[in-house]
Design a protein around this motif. Structure first.
Motif, short mmCIF file in Angstrom:
data_model
loop_
_atom_site.label_atom_id
_atom_site.label_comp_id
_atom_site.label_asym_id
_atom_site.label_seq_id
_atom_site.Cartn_x
_atom_site.Cartn_y
_atom_site.Cartn_z
N SER A 36 0.85 -1.32 -0.05
CA SER A 36 -0.29 0.00 0.09
C SER A 36 0.85 1.31 -0.14
O SER A 36 0.55 2.32 -0.91
CB SER A 36 -0.99 0.01 1.19
N PHE A 37 1.89 1.17 0.72
CA PHE A 37 2.86 2.21 0.99
C PHE A 37 3.51 2.58 -0.33
O PHE A 37 3.65 3.81 -0.81
CB PHE A 37 3.99 2.25 1.87
N LYS A 38 3.89 1.50 -1.23
CA LYS A 38 4.54 1.74 -2.58
C LYS A 38 3.63 2.42 -3.53
O LYS A 38 3.92 3.08 -4.20
CB LYS A 38 5.08 0.30 -3.00
N VAL A 39 2.18 1.88 -3.64
CA VAL A 39 1.25 2.48 -4.27
C VAL A 39 1.05 3.96 -3.96
O VAL A 39 1.00 4.60 -4.86
CB VAL A 39 -0.34 1.68 -4.14
N GLY A 40 1.00 4.33 -3.02
CA GLY A 40 1.32 5.70 -2.34
C GLY A 40 2.29 6.51 -2.98
O GLY A 40 2.16 7.66 -3.52
N ASP A 51 -3.14 5.89 7.94
CA ASP A 51 -3.94 5.62 6.56
C ASP A 51 -4.00 4.23 6.35
O ASP A 51 -4.92 3.68 5.97
CB ASP A 51 -3.10 6.56 5.33
N ILE A 52 -3.02 3.77 6.42
CA ILE A 52 -2.52 2.24 5.87
C ILE A 52 -3.44 1.27 6.99
O ILE A 52 -4.12 0.29 6.52
CB ILE A 52 -1.20 1.57 5.92
N PHE A 56 -6.55 -1.15 5.91
CA PHE A 56 -6.13 -2.52 6.10
C PHE A 56 -7.50 -3.10 6.89
O PHE A 56 -8.07 -4.02 6.71
CB PHE A 56 -5.12 -2.92 6.95
N ASN A 57 -8.11 -2.17 7.89
CA ASN A 57 -9.08 -2.49 8.54
C ASN A 57 -10.60 -2.52 7.59
O ASN A 57 -11.54 -3.48 8.16
CB ASN A 57 -9.44 -1.60 9.81
N ALA A 58 -10.38 -1.86 6.61
CA ALA A 58 -11.74 -1.75 5.63
C ALA A 58 -11.54 -3.34 4.79
O ALA A 58 -12.94 -3.49 4.72
CB ALA A 58 -11.60 -0.54 4.78
N VAL A 59 -10.54 -3.64 4.53
CA VAL A 59 -10.64 -4.92 3.60
C VAL A 59 -10.20 -6.20 4.35
O VAL A 59 -10.45 -7.32 3.79
CB VAL A 59 -9.66 -4.93 2.65
N LYS A 63 -10.55 -10.02 2.79
CA LYS A 63 -9.52 -10.68 2.45
C LYS A 63 -8.68 -11.62 3.29
O LYS A 63 -8.45 -12.78 2.76
CB LYS A 63 -8.31 -9.38 2.12
N PHE A 64 -8.90 -11.47 4.62
CA PHE A 64 -8.25 -12.29 5.49
C PHE A 64 -9.43 -12.52 6.64
O PHE A 64 -9.23 -12.29 7.73
CB PHE A 64 -7.24 -11.71 6.19
#
Ligand SMILES: [Zn+2]
Length: 361
Positions: A36-40, A51-52, A56-59, A63-64
Motif C-alpha cells: 500500500s505504501f508503495k502504491v502511495g 492511513d494504511i 487494512f481494517n476496511a478490507v 481478504k483475511f
C-alpha cells in the motif's frame, strides 16, 4: 528506566500453533502495508501508518477472513513497524523495507503497552492464546511496554520490555567490600584478563563443535534441496549453531557479572574488530569469541550499576607499554606471550601488562 528480558516459552502444541498463526498474520499485514505504501509513493502521496491501518481494517474481513480468530495487536503493530521503517528510510537511517517471506525468522508483537499482556510468576497471558508457561520468571517489576514473541531454532521466546520505576532487582546482588578500579584486556586466548589478576577463559565453542558443525554441514549439502531429509538436516545444523551460541553467551554472562561485582571503575580498550577481521588468520578465532558482544554486555551491566567505563582508543599502545615504568617496546609481536621490559627488567604476562595499563586511575 527501561529493562528488557528474553524468556523461553514452554507452550503446548495448541499454543505454538496459535503463535505461528499470529506471526503469519503479522507478516501478511506488514506486506499489505508495504505494498500500500508503495502504491502511495507511485502516486506521489505519503501514506502514514494511520492511513494504511484504516485501509487494512476496511478490507481485512474480506481478504483475511480467518483473522477474526486472532489478536488484532499482531497486525496493528506490524503496520506500525512498517511506518517506523519507512520513516527511518526517509531519514536515511536504513534501507527501504522489503517484503517478509515465510522462511524469514518469524515473530510478532503481542502488545504495545496497551496492557493486554499479563505476567504472573512463570506464566504470561498472551491475547487470544491464554496463559503460556515461561522457563523463568520476569526479573523486573513495572509497566510492561512491549512484548514480542519470536521463534528461533524451533523454540519460542518472548521478549518483554519493562518500564521500571527504579533499578529494581528483585534479588539484590551480593555486595563486595573490596571494590576497585579494574582494567580489562580482552583477547582470543583468554576472554578477559583483569588488572587484579582474575582471568576468564574463552570457551571457544566453535573449536569444540567444529567437527559436529562440519558433519552437519556436509550432511545438509548431500540432501536434495527442500526435501524432507533436507529439512531434517537443516534442523540438526540449526541445533549445533544454537548450542554454540548458548555456550558463548553463558560464558560471557558469567564473566561480565563477576567483573562488575568487583569493580568500582572499568577501563577497556576499543576494539578495532573490523580491522582485525581483515587478518584472515585471526578472523576465525575472533568471530568465534565474539568479543564485541562481550564488551557490549560489560557496558550495559556496568551502566546498570552506575560503574563508569573508560575506553582507551586503539592508538593507545596498551600491550607495548611497560606497566611498571612506562617504557614503550617497539618489537612486540602477537606471539610474544610474556612481556619483558629492557628498561626496568619487569617480566610479566602480556595480557596482564595490558590490563594494568588500561586500569583507570
Ligand atoms: Zn619497564
Amino acid at each position: 528506566m527501561k529493562r528488557s528480558q528474553q524468556i523461553e516459552l514452554n507452550p503446548n502444541n495448541k499454543q505454538s500453533t496459535r503463535m505461528a498463526q499470529h506471526a503469519g498474520y503479522a507478516r501478511v499485514a506488514f506486506n499489505f502495508a508495504l505494498s500500500s505504501f508503495k502504491v502511495g509513493l507511485d502516486n506521489d502521496e505519503w501514506r502514514t501508518y494511520i492511513d494504511i491501518k484504516r485501509e487494512f481494517n476496511a478490507v481485512k474481513r474480506d481478504k483475511f477472513h480467518w483473522c477474526s480468530e486472532l489478536s488484532q495487536n499482531a497486525s496493528k503493530n506490524a503496520i506500525h513497524n512498517l511506518g517506523d521503517a519507512v520513516t527511518r528510510w526517509k531519514k536515511g537511517q536504513n534501507n527501504f523495507p522489503v517484503y517478509k517471506k515465510r522462511s524469514d525468522r518469524i515473530s510478532y508483537q503481542a502488545d504495545n503497552g496497551a496492557g493486554t499482556v499479563e505476567v504472573y510468576k512463570k506464566r504470561i497471558k498472551l491475547p487470544k492464546i491464554g496463559w503460556v508457561r515461561m522457563r523463568e520468571a520476569l526479573k523486573w517489576t513495572g509497566k510492561i511496554s512491549r512484548v514480542v514473541v519470536s521463534k528461533r531454532n524451533n523454540r519460542w521466546f518472548v521478549s518483554i520490555l519493562v518500564h521500571c520505576d527504579s533499578n529494581n532487582y528483585k534479588h539484590q546482588p551480593p555486595l563486595f567490600d573490596e571494590k576497585q578500579p579494574i582494567g580489562i584486556d580482552v583477547g582470543i586466548n583468554t576472554l578477559a584478563t583483569c588488572s587484579n589478576g582474575d582471568t576468564y577463559e574463552n570457551p571457544r565453542p566453535l573449536k569444540r563443535y567444529e567437527r559436529k558443525l562440519a558433519r552437519a554441514n556436509r550432511s545438509l549439502s548431500r540432501k536434495v534441496l527442500g526435501s524432507q531429509n533436507w529439512q531434517k538436516s537443516k534442523k540438526r545444523l540449526g541445533n549445533v549453531h544454537y548450542r554454540i551460541a548458548c555456550i558463548r553467551e553463558d560464558a560471557h554472562h558469567q564473566a561480565t557479572t563477576k567483573i562488575v561485582r568487583k569493580a568500582s571503575a572499568i577501563g577497556i580498550e576499543t576494539l578495532n574488530i573490523s580491522g582485525l577481521l581483515k587478518n584472515r588468520k585471526l578472523a576465525k578465532a575472533l568471530s568465534d569469541s565474539a568479543l564485541s558482544r562481550f564488551l557490549t554486555m560489560l557496558k550495559y551491566k556496568a551502566d546498570r550499576r552506575g560503574i563508569p567505563i573508560t575506553e582507551a582508543d586503539h592508538f593507545f599502545a596498551s600491550s607495548k607499554t611497560c606497566s611498571s615504568c612506562g617504557e614503550k617496546k617497539k618489537d612486540l609481536t602477537l606471539s610474544d606471550r610474556q612481556y619483558h621490559c629492557d628498561a626496568c627488567g619487569a617480566d610479566i604476562d602480556r595480557d596482564l601488562n595490558a590490563a594494568i595499563n588500561l586500569c583507570p586511575a
